[in-house]
Design an enzyme around this catalytic site. Structure first.
Site, short mmCIF file in Angstrom:
data_model
loop_
_atom_site.label_atom_id
_atom_site.label_comp_id
_atom_site.label_asym_id
_atom_site.label_seq_id
_atom_site.Cartn_x
_atom_site.Cartn_y
_atom_site.Cartn_z
N ASP A 73 -40.53 16.84 -1.15
CA ASP A 73 -39.53 15.96 -1.74
C ASP A 73 -38.19 16.67 -1.89
O ASP A 73 -38.14 17.89 -2.05
CB ASP A 73 -40.03 15.48 -3.11
CG ASP A 73 -39.26 14.26 -3.61
OD1 ASP A 73 -38.57 13.60 -2.81
OD2 ASP A 73 -39.35 13.97 -4.82
N ARG A 89 -28.10 11.90 4.44
CA ARG A 89 -29.52 12.13 4.09
C ARG A 89 -30.35 12.54 5.30
O ARG A 89 -31.27 13.34 5.20
CB ARG A 89 -30.11 10.86 3.47
CG ARG A 89 -29.56 10.53 2.08
CD ARG A 89 -30.17 9.24 1.54
NE ARG A 89 -31.62 9.35 1.40
CZ ARG A 89 -32.23 9.89 0.34
NH1 ARG A 89 -31.54 10.32 -0.68
NH2 ARG A 89 -33.54 9.96 0.30
N HIS A 93 -33.44 15.33 6.12
CA HIS A 93 -34.75 15.10 6.73
C HIS A 93 -34.95 16.03 7.94
O HIS A 93 -36.04 16.57 8.14
CB HIS A 93 -34.90 13.64 7.15
CG HIS A 93 -34.90 12.67 5.99
ND1 HIS A 93 -35.64 12.89 4.85
CD2 HIS A 93 -34.25 11.50 5.79
CE1 HIS A 93 -35.44 11.88 4.00
NE2 HIS A 93 -34.59 11.03 4.54
N LEU A 137 -56.67 25.76 11.40
CA LEU A 137 -56.05 25.09 10.25
C LEU A 137 -56.11 23.59 10.53
O LEU A 137 -55.80 23.16 11.64
CB LEU A 137 -54.59 25.54 10.12
CG LEU A 137 -53.71 24.72 9.15
CD1 LEU A 137 -54.09 25.00 7.70
CD2 LEU A 137 -52.22 25.05 9.35
C1 IPE Z 1 -42.87 10.85 -2.24
O1 IPE Z 1 -41.51 11.04 -2.46
C2 IPE Z 1 -43.12 10.51 -0.79
C3 IPE Z 1 -42.93 11.60 0.17
C4 IPE Z 1 -42.60 12.83 -0.13
C5 IPE Z 1 -43.17 11.23 1.54
P1 IPE Z 1 -40.56 9.86 -2.94
O2 IPE Z 1 -39.19 10.44 -2.94
O3 IPE Z 1 -40.78 8.66 -2.10
O4 IPE Z 1 -41.09 9.57 -4.40
P2 IPE Z 1 -40.38 8.93 -5.68
O5 IPE Z 1 -39.82 7.62 -5.22
O6 IPE Z 1 -39.28 9.86 -6.08
O7 IPE Z 1 -41.45 8.83 -6.70
C1 IPE Z 2 -38.59 13.50 0.89
O1 IPE Z 2 -37.25 13.55 0.54
C2 IPE Z 2 -38.81 12.81 2.22
C3 IPE Z 2 -39.38 11.45 2.13
C4 IPE Z 2 -39.70 10.84 1.02
C5 IPE Z 2 -39.62 10.76 3.36
P1 IPE Z 2 -36.48 12.32 -0.09
O2 IPE Z 2 -35.92 11.48 1.03
O3 IPE Z 2 -37.34 11.57 -1.03
O4 IPE Z 2 -35.30 13.05 -0.85
P2 IPE Z 2 -34.77 12.74 -2.31
O5 IPE Z 2 -35.94 12.69 -3.22
O6 IPE Z 2 -34.08 11.40 -2.21
O7 IPE Z 2 -33.84 13.85 -2.60
MG MG Z 3 -37.72 11.73 -3.01
#
Ligand code: IPE
Ligand code: IPE
Ligand code: MG
Length: 252
Positions: free
Chosen positions: A26, A39, A43, A137
């Site tokens: 995350d 963003r 990713h 793994l």
């Molecule tokens: C959880 O992260 C999903 C992934 C890391 C793929 P999110 O960013 O979607 O979760 P919330 O919305 O902050 O709970």
């Molecule tokens: C995790 O990073 C990746 C996915 C959930 C796909 P986020 O996209 O949730 O990044 P934040 O949480 O908005 O910083």
């Molecule tokens: Mg997130």
């Protein structure tokens, strides 16, 4: 002994190395925003972290690494971000599959496969098929994954068995339900790591996490590295897992 003394620092703890580590990757978006980048750039950098983490997990002797790559709820993001994420998954499989395969990684996928873009579905099948005999793994990719949805799918399969008379309702146990989850043969995660400072599971492995140790890391996912993985494992090893029983005591 007070629990506070059961710490990484003095090395006390009854915990062996984790067999299964699961990661909620995350913070990609916040990593990018902090740099004034789109963003999508977060990713992209997140995929680099993933590559490095898979390598480190193999070197550290972890048997199973599960990564949360796209949740059932992530479909609620703007279409352009979803396109970006789907593009990255396709590229990750196309570019990295051969190397994952030659380094002994077995790829498994959990999550809802119905209704996925056929090209992505095909790539996921190909990754699982090509690597099925690898043993170094197991990399479990949680894609289009939500734990409540997974449990509901399992319950539906159990219901079909009961309706067909192949299973008695009274014989449905926790083990029965477990056996219909997406990867029933894998051990439950010993350690779940979430990056970015958020402290929640966000519908990830709710059933399997019943006795997982949770470690929350402040760094955003693109900044996650091998040292942070090793620290999380060290923290895990300093914990005392009791599984509802009593603490193991020296000499008892
Ligand atoms: C959880 O992260 C999903 C992934 C890391 C793929 P999110 O960013 O979607 O979760 P919330 O919305 O902050 O709970
Ligand atoms: C995790 O990073 C990746 C996915 C959930 C796909 P986020 O996209 O949730 O990044 P934040 O949480 O908005 O910083
Ligand atoms: Mg997130």
């Amino acid at each position: 002994m007070p629990e506070a003394e059961t710490s990484v620092a003095n090395g006390i703890g009854n915990v062996a190395a984790p067999r299964h580590v699961a990661i909620i990757m995350d913070g990609n978006g916040r990593w990018a925003a902090a740099r004034g980048l789109p963003r999508g750039e977060g990713h992209r950098r997140g995929v680099e972290s993933l590559r490095a983490t898979v390598r480190a997990a193999g070197e550290l002797g972890i048997e199973v690494l599960t990564i949360f790559s796209f949740s059932s709820e992530n479909w609620s993001r703007p279409p352009a971000e979803i396109l970006d994420l789907m593009g990255l998954l396709r590229r990750f499989i196309r570019n990295d599959l051969a190397e994952l395969n030659s380094s002994g990684v077995r790829v498994r996928v959990i999550g809802e496969r119905e209704g996925l873009d056929p090209e992505i579905g095909g790539l996921l099948d190909e990754a699982e098929e090509l690597t099925r005999n690898n043993t170094r793994l197991t990399l479990v990719v949680a894609f289009n994954y939500g734990s409540r949805q997974e449990i509901a799918r399992a319950a539906r399969k159990v219901a079909v068995e009961v309706a067909a008379g192949r299973l008695a309702a009274a014989d449905v146990t926790a083990d029965t339900l477990s056996s219909y989850l997406d990867a029933p043969d894998l051990p439950n995660p010993d350690l779940i790591i979430r990056t970015s400072g958020e402290q929640r599971l966000s519908n990830f492995l709710l059933w399997q996490a019943a006795y997982s140790e949770l470690v929350f890391v402040a760094a955003y996912w693109p900044d996650f590295n091998r040292a942070m993985l090793e620290n999380a494992i060290a923290e895990f090893r300093g914990r005392e897992r009791r599984f509802g029983g009593l603490a193991a005591r020296a000499g008892s």
